[in-house]
Design a protein around this motif. Structure first.
Motif, PDB file in Angstrom:
ATOM      1  N   ARG A 281       0.962  -0.925  -0.452  1.00  0.00           N
ATOM      2  CA  ARG A 281       0.429   0.140  -0.064  1.00  0.00           C
ATOM      3  C   ARG A 281       1.003   1.061  -0.100  1.00  0.00           C
ATOM      4  O   ARG A 281       1.405   1.532   0.773  1.00  0.00           O
ATOM      5  CB  ARG A 281      -0.694  -0.400   1.019  1.00  0.00           C
ATOM      6  CG  ARG A 281      -1.361  -1.136   1.631  1.00  0.00           C
ATOM      7  CD  ARG A 281      -2.587  -1.419   2.188  1.00  0.00           C
ATOM      8  NE  ARG A 281      -1.795  -1.943   3.418  1.00  0.00           N
ATOM      9  CZ  ARG A 281      -1.811  -2.019   4.715  1.00  0.00           C
ATOM     10  NH1 ARG A 281      -2.718  -2.212   4.810  1.00  0.00           N
ATOM     11  NH2 ARG A 281      -0.496  -2.192   5.939  1.00  0.00           N
TER      12      ARG A 281
ATOM     13  N   VAL B 173       1.286   5.243  -0.603  1.00  0.00           N
ATOM     14  CA  VAL B 173       0.558   6.477  -0.772  1.00  0.00           C
ATOM     15  C   VAL B 173       1.680   7.579  -0.937  1.00  0.00           C
ATOM     16  O   VAL B 173       2.793   7.766  -1.291  1.00  0.00           O
ATOM     17  CB  VAL B 173       0.330   7.307   1.081  1.00  0.00           C
ATOM     18  CG1 VAL B 173      -0.286   8.722   0.582  1.00  0.00           C
ATOM     19  CG2 VAL B 173      -0.877   6.612   0.998  1.00  0.00           C
TER      20      VAL B 173
ATOM     21  N   THR C 126      -2.347   4.914  -3.680  1.00  0.00           N
ATOM     22  CA  THR C 126      -3.498   6.327  -3.663  1.00  0.00           C
ATOM     23  C   THR C 126      -2.139   7.794  -3.473  1.00  0.00           C
ATOM     24  O   THR C 126      -1.029   7.621  -2.762  1.00  0.00           O
ATOM     25  CB  THR C 126      -3.710   6.212  -1.780  1.00  0.00           C
ATOM     26  OG1 THR C 126      -4.674   4.602  -1.935  1.00  0.00           O
ATOM     27  CG2 THR C 126      -4.908   7.133  -1.827  1.00  0.00           C
TER      28      THR C 126
ATOM     29  N   ILE D 101      -2.664  11.599  -3.184  1.00  0.00           N
ATOM     30  CA  ILE D 101      -3.373  12.711  -2.680  1.00  0.00           C
ATOM     31  C   ILE D 101      -2.337  13.863  -3.419  1.00  0.00           C
ATOM     32  O   ILE D 101      -1.457  14.007  -3.169  1.00  0.00           O
ATOM     33  CB  ILE D 101      -2.954  12.509  -1.025  1.00  0.00           C
ATOM     34  CG1 ILE D 101      -3.174  11.439  -0.671  1.00  0.00           C
ATOM     35  CG2 ILE D 101      -4.100  13.924  -0.487  1.00  0.00           C
ATOM     36  CD1 ILE D 101      -3.455  11.388   1.052  1.00  0.00           C
TER      37      ILE D 101
ATOM     38  N   ASP E  11      -6.075   5.454  -6.435  1.00  0.00           N
ATOM     39  CA  ASP E  11      -7.136   6.237  -6.199  1.00  0.00           C
ATOM     40  C   ASP E  11      -6.575   7.298  -6.335  1.00  0.00           C
ATOM     41  O   ASP E  11      -6.262   8.096  -5.401  1.00  0.00           O
ATOM     42  CB  ASP E  11      -7.526   5.123  -5.077  1.00  0.00           C
ATOM     43  CG  ASP E  11      -8.647   6.267  -3.988  1.00  0.00           C
ATOM     44  OD1 ASP E  11      -9.718   7.067  -5.109  1.00  0.00           O
ATOM     45  OD2 ASP E  11      -8.942   5.823  -2.850  1.00  0.00           O
TER      46      ASP E  11
ATOM     47  N   HIS F 207      -7.212  17.094  -1.747  1.00  0.00           N
ATOM     48  CA  HIS F 207      -7.436  16.360  -0.532  1.00  0.00           C
ATOM     49  C   HIS F 207      -6.036  17.110  -0.033  1.00  0.00           C
ATOM     50  O   HIS F 207      -5.093  17.109  -0.650  1.00  0.00           O
ATOM     51  CB  HIS F 207      -7.672  14.881  -0.610  1.00  0.00           C
ATOM     52  CG  HIS F 207      -8.934  14.684  -0.960  1.00  0.00           C
ATOM     53  ND1 HIS F 207      -9.697  14.636  -1.749  1.00  0.00           N
ATOM     54  CD2 HIS F 207      -9.673  13.254   0.230  1.00  0.00           C
ATOM     55  CE1 HIS F 207     -10.658  13.883  -1.967  1.00  0.00           C
ATOM     56  NE2 HIS F 207     -10.375  13.104  -0.494  1.00  0.00           N
TER      57      HIS F 207
ATOM     58  N   PHE G 180      -0.792   5.170   9.225  1.00  0.00           N
ATOM     59  CA  PHE G 180      -1.700   6.505   8.316  1.00  0.00           C
ATOM     60  C   PHE G 180      -1.784   7.687   8.552  1.00  0.00           C
ATOM     61  O   PHE G 180      -0.601   7.975   9.115  1.00  0.00           O
ATOM     62  CB  PHE G 180      -3.126   6.532   9.482  1.00  0.00           C
ATOM     63  CG  PHE G 180      -3.558   4.704  10.253  1.00  0.00           C
ATOM     64  CD1 PHE G 180      -4.566   4.319   9.448  1.00  0.00           C
ATOM     65  CD2 PHE G 180      -2.265   4.503  11.221  1.00  0.00           C
ATOM     66  CE1 PHE G 180      -5.096   2.508   9.645  1.00  0.00           C
ATOM     67  CE2 PHE G 180      -3.532   2.806  11.468  1.00  0.00           C
ATOM     68  CZ  PHE G 180      -4.219   3.023  10.521  1.00  0.00           C
TER      69      PHE G 180
ATOM     70  N   ILE H 137      -9.962  12.540   6.606  1.00  0.00           N
ATOM     71  CA  ILE H 137     -10.338  10.215   5.984  1.00  0.00           C
ATOM     72  C   ILE H 137      -8.696   9.975   6.098  1.00  0.00           C
ATOM     73  O   ILE H 137      -7.824  10.895   6.475  1.00  0.00           O
ATOM     74  CB  ILE H 137     -10.441  10.052   4.305  1.00  0.00           C
ATOM     75  CG1 ILE H 137      -9.533  10.976   4.275  1.00  0.00           C
ATOM     76  CG2 ILE H 137     -11.737  10.912   3.839  1.00  0.00           C
ATOM     77  CD1 ILE H 137      -9.384  10.399   2.577  1.00  0.00           C
ATOM     78  N   ARG H 138      -8.620   8.887   7.254  1.00  0.00           N
ATOM     79  CA  ARG H 138      -7.497   8.193   7.275  1.00  0.00           C
ATOM     80  C   ARG H 138      -7.305   7.024   6.455  1.00  0.00           C
ATOM     81  O   ARG H 138      -7.761   6.168   6.049  1.00  0.00           O
ATOM     82  CB  ARG H 138      -8.134   7.748   8.920  1.00  0.00           C
ATOM     83  CG  ARG H 138      -7.109   6.864   9.831  1.00  0.00           C
ATOM     84  CD  ARG H 138      -6.925   7.431  10.498  1.00  0.00           C
ATOM     85  NE  ARG H 138      -6.140   7.104  12.260  1.00  0.00           N
ATOM     86  CZ  ARG H 138      -5.797   5.630  12.980  1.00  0.00           C
ATOM     87  NH1 ARG H 138      -7.130   4.759  12.675  1.00  0.00           N
ATOM     88  NH2 ARG H 138      -4.838   5.660  13.729  1.00  0.00           N
ATOM     89  N   ILE H 139      -5.876   7.472   5.826  1.00  0.00           N
ATOM     90  CA  ILE H 139      -5.841   6.304   4.826  1.00  0.00           C
ATOM     91  C   ILE H 139      -4.625   5.414   5.361  1.00  0.00           C
ATOM     92  O   ILE H 139      -3.247   6.067   5.903  1.00  0.00           O
ATOM     93  CB  ILE H 139      -5.141   6.574   3.604  1.00  0.00           C
ATOM     94  CG1 ILE H 139      -6.617   8.185   3.290  1.00  0.00           C
ATOM     95  CG2 ILE H 139      -5.391   6.100   2.344  1.00  0.00           C
ATOM     96  CD1 ILE H 139      -6.117   9.120   2.014  1.00  0.00           C
ATOM     97  N   GLU H 140      -4.382   3.581   5.486  1.00  0.00           N
ATOM     98  CA  GLU H 140      -3.135   3.695   5.878  1.00  0.00           C
ATOM     99  C   GLU H 140      -2.358   3.239   4.349  1.00  0.00           C
ATOM    100  O   GLU H 140      -3.020   2.867   3.154  1.00  0.00           O
ATOM    101  CB  GLU H 140      -3.694   2.266   6.282  1.00  0.00           C
ATOM    102  CG  GLU H 140      -2.752   1.193   7.621  1.00  0.00           C
ATOM    103  CD  GLU H 140      -3.709  -0.077   7.689  1.00  0.00           C
ATOM    104  OE1 GLU H 140      -2.099  -0.058   8.403  1.00  0.00           O
ATOM    105  OE2 GLU H 140      -4.484  -0.510   7.906  1.00  0.00           O
ATOM    106  N   PHE H 141      -1.186   2.378   5.115  1.00  0.00           N
ATOM    107  CA  PHE H 141      -0.265   2.582   4.109  1.00  0.00           C
ATOM    108  C   PHE H 141       1.098   2.068   4.225  1.00  0.00           C
ATOM    109  O   PHE H 141       1.275   1.664   5.912  1.00  0.00           O
ATOM    110  CB  PHE H 141      -0.125   4.062   3.377  1.00  0.00           C
ATOM    111  CG  PHE H 141       1.030   4.791   4.424  1.00  0.00           C
ATOM    112  CD1 PHE H 141       2.526   4.569   4.945  1.00  0.00           C
ATOM    113  CD2 PHE H 141       0.141   5.939   4.847  1.00  0.00           C
ATOM    114  CE1 PHE H 141       3.016   5.730   5.571  1.00  0.00           C
ATOM    115  CE2 PHE H 141       0.893   6.913   6.004  1.00  0.00           C
ATOM    116  CZ  PHE H 141       2.595   6.030   6.636  1.00  0.00           C
TER     117      PHE H 141
END
Length: 716
Positions: free
Chosen positions: A411, A413, A436, A438, A466, A471, A484, A494-498
């Motif tokens: 994962r 980011v 993801t 951002i 994504d 954001h 996160f 919003i909280r995104i784990e990576f």
């Protein structure tokens, strides 16, 4: 009301001046015709004629009327060199000061109220060095004097300073013009036209601006160098700080013209492009594209297959590519070319001395006539709370950090939606990461047109990325081994784990540790340079990412030519750096390439333009290759084929752009491209077809209608 009355009165006077055709007296022909009459009146009443002439000159200057130059010549013809210079010197200074005061009284408050924020830097500069700026403008007339009077009235320059600087600064030019006037008065026959005195006077008129520039350059040099002791002799002609694109090209040029040049590099020769940017990223992109083609092989009539690969081997190939290219930028190669290469950290001690802390522990000091700072830039790391705790990589560090991994981060980011962020996000997604992206702005690739941003976004999403625009990253958090990032969107968090976080939000110039602060060289986001790439000190230059305004390898090399030539030969001839035609490309799929204006820029700047567009889905070669997507879009001057800018989205867009870069640089219009044979079937035909679209849109319809009737008549 008072200001309105003053403006109305001034407008009336100017209108009357032209309505009564008084301007005919302020032409060279008018002056010559009236010279005899003026001379007889001066002989009868020298004082009265002198006062009247003085008053007329003050009024003409104060009202910003055309003809001050003719009056200056007339002063020489009527009163001779000494008295003419005296009259004009005081009359022009008084008139200029009156125009200055009128502008200040009528316009300054309104202008400052409306544009105060934008004018803050200018006001501060004028308050500090206004007298010097004014003196430069008076001595070297870059702008018409009436414009200087009006614009200076909007600044904080003191009235008394304005008067005496104008008096002194205009004196030399006044002398030259008045002297020319004395010679004009003495022409009685054709022989007088080639008299030595007249030829000398007009030679002075031509040479004076050049001499004035040299004098101002000398004066400014003495001012900035006042506190430094200049060496009597120098160890080097040039010292270059930084072994990236700008530094390498600068030192190469210096060695090629047999200058004694030293290049100082603290870390890796080749700079960011070779070691962290262009070369490794393009090697990674190639591997990722092949993996993507394997997944979509059915598009070519083949069986699709999930690529089997070792991520460690992919990264090993990236490093092998770097090692293969490395000799091009190596110490050995540049030493062979005649460049002395020192590995260490350089610091400018004074305008002519560079202190080098060598990597082997030694120390060396070199005196040099000129210095070029080419220190490059480094990734910007945003000040996010918790970022250091969770850990991150940048476009500089990921190549070594990810080379240790057996698989791409599960994962990932990617923070940033610019070219670097988009290229890396797409590559890692194709190599197996769940990415993801951002971006704080409302869209990715914000400098491109909206339709380009949309195409790029859709392409990234097709690869499973994504893409989160609008954001804003707020902070990073850790819960045991879990990491996160928290972002805000429309007021909600919003909280995104990576597993891995890549910061790709831009690059900042390397400004620390080179002695710039101690020397007082202005820096903001970059080193402040003028059009010749000179810093505060005329013998210290900056080029490449450290100076901006573009952070591309090719612009760094472009700037390096100007820096090298100006540094070595600037005493004889200096060249202004040319940014008129700057191409760039983003190597996602489809590629995005551009030169000149796009629609977004043209609209923001209010530049009239026409748009011609050709879709690559209609191109034979693109259809055969399975790459029938994207377009070529050209902006032209309305009604003409002159190119203002080109955007290409599609396969090999960066390569296709080259033809338009050449055309734009050398003023070749779309008709020239249309009239050039392009090999069939190639993607390059798109350039010809977009030119054809423009031609079709500008076909002479009336002529075509007549031709239709002619051919109908021919058929009987």
């Amino acid at each position: 009301m008072k200001k309105l009355l003053i403006l109305s009165a001034a407008a009336l006077l100017v209108f009357g001046f032209f309505a009564l055709d008084l301007n005919r007296y302020l032409t060279l022909d008018g002056m010559k015709a009236s010279l005899g009459q003026f001379e007889s009146q001066r002989a009868a009443s020298p004082v009265v004629v002198g006062l009247v002439f003085f008053s007329v000159y003050v009024v003409v200057t104060a009202m910003s009327l055309p003809g001050a130059a003719i009056l200056t010549l007339a002063a020489g013809a009527l009163f001779g060199l000494s008295m003419g210079t005296l009259i004009v010197s005081f009359a022009s200074s008084i008139g200029a000061t009156l125009a200055f005061l009128a502008s200040r009284y009528v316009l300054r408050d309104a202008i400052q109220r409306r544009f105060g924020d934008r004018l803050k830097v200018i006001n501060e500069g004028m308050a500090k060095d206004g007298a010097l700026y004014l003196f430069t403008l008076r001595l070297v007339p870059l702008f018409p004097f009436f414009l200087v009077n009006l614009l200076m009235g909007l600044t904080p320059v003191r009235t008394l300073s304005y008067y005496w600087v104008s008096q002194v600064g205009m004196l030399a030019g006044t002398l030259v013009y008045v002297n020319a006037g004395t010679q004009l008065a003495q022409i009685n026959s054709l022989v007088g036209i080639v008299s030595p005195g007249l030829l000398l006077s007009f030679a002075l008129l031509g040479v004076f601006p050049m001499l004035a520039k040299m004098f101002m350059r000398l004066l400014q040099g003495r001012r900035v160098y006042a506190k430094w002791q200049r060496p009597k002799k120098f160890d080097r002609n040039l010292v270059v700080i930084g072994g990236g694109a700008a530094g390498l090209v600068t030192s190469y040029i210096a060695a090629a013209v047999k200058a004694k040049v030293t290049l100082v590099e603290a870390h890796r020769m080749g700079g960011d492009c070779l070691n962290y940017g262009c070369v490794p990223s393009k090697a990674l992109i190639k591997s990722a594209r092949i993996a993507n083609q394997m997944r979509h092989a059915e598009s070519y009539g083949l069986s699709a297959a999930e690529p089997q690969f070792s991520f460690r081997k992919v990264m090993a190939r990236v490093h092998e590519v770097i090692r293969t290219v490395e000799p091009h930028d190596s110490v050995a190669r540049y030493t062979e070319l005649g460049v002395e290469v020192l590995e260490g950290y350089a610091r400018i001690v004074d305008p002519w001395t560079v202190e080098i802390k060598l990597n082997n522990g030694g120390m060396q000091r070199l005196t040099t006539r000129s210095i070029v700072i080419a220190a490059g830039a480094s990734p910007f790391v945003p000040p996010l709370p918790g970022l250091a705790d969770v850990g991150y990589v940048t476009s500089d560090t990921l190549w070594d950090e990810f080379a240790k991994l057996d698989a791409a981060p599960k994962r990932l980011v990617v923070l940033g939606g610019g070219p670097i962020g988009c290229e890396l996000a797409q590559s890692f997604a194709r190599l197996g990461s769940k990415v993801t992206q951002i971006e704080m702005a409302p869209r990715i690739m914000i400098r491109e047109d909206l339709e380009v941003s949309d195409l790029a976004r859709d392409s990234l999403r097709r690869d499973g990325i994504d893409v989160l625009t609008g954001h804003k990253a707020l902070r990073c958090e850790r819960e045991g081994t879990r990491k996160f990032i928290v972002a805000e969107h429309q007021g909600k968090e919003i909280r995104i784990e990576f597993d891995a976080l890549l910061c790709a939000v831009g690059r900042v110039a390397r400004l620390q540790g080179y002695g710039l602060e101690e020397l007082g060289i202005p820096t903001q986001r970059t080193v402040a340079v003028n059009d010749y790439l000179e810093t505060l000190y005329p013998n210290i230059y900056a080029a490449g990412d450290v100076a901006g305004p573009y952070q591309f390898t090719h612009t760094a090399g472009h700037m390096a030519w100007y820096a090298a030539v100006n540094a070595l030969f600037g005493d004889f001839k200096r060249f202004k750096v040319d940014y008129s035609v700057v191409p760039w490309a983003t190597f996602i799929q489809p590629e995005v390439a551009r030169v000149g204006l796009n629609e977004q820029d043209a609209k923001e700047k209010g530049i009239a333009h026409e748009v011609t567009k050709y879709g690559l889905d209609d191109l034979d070669r693109a259809i055969a290759d399975g790459t029938a997507y994207g377009f070529v879009k050209v902006l032209t001057v309305p009604g003409k084929d002159r190119i203002l800018g080109v955007t290409i989205v599609g396969e090999h867009a960066g390569d296709l752009l080259a033809e338009f870069v050449l055309a734009t640089k050398h003023g070749l219009g779309l008709n020239k491209i249309l009239g050039t044979i392009h090999t069939y079937p190639t993607l390059a035909e798109a350039n010809k077809y977009v030119a054809g679209e423009w031609k079709r849109a500008h076909a002479p319809q009336k002529v075509l209608a007549l031709l239709a009737r002619f051919h109908a008549w021919k058929r009987g």
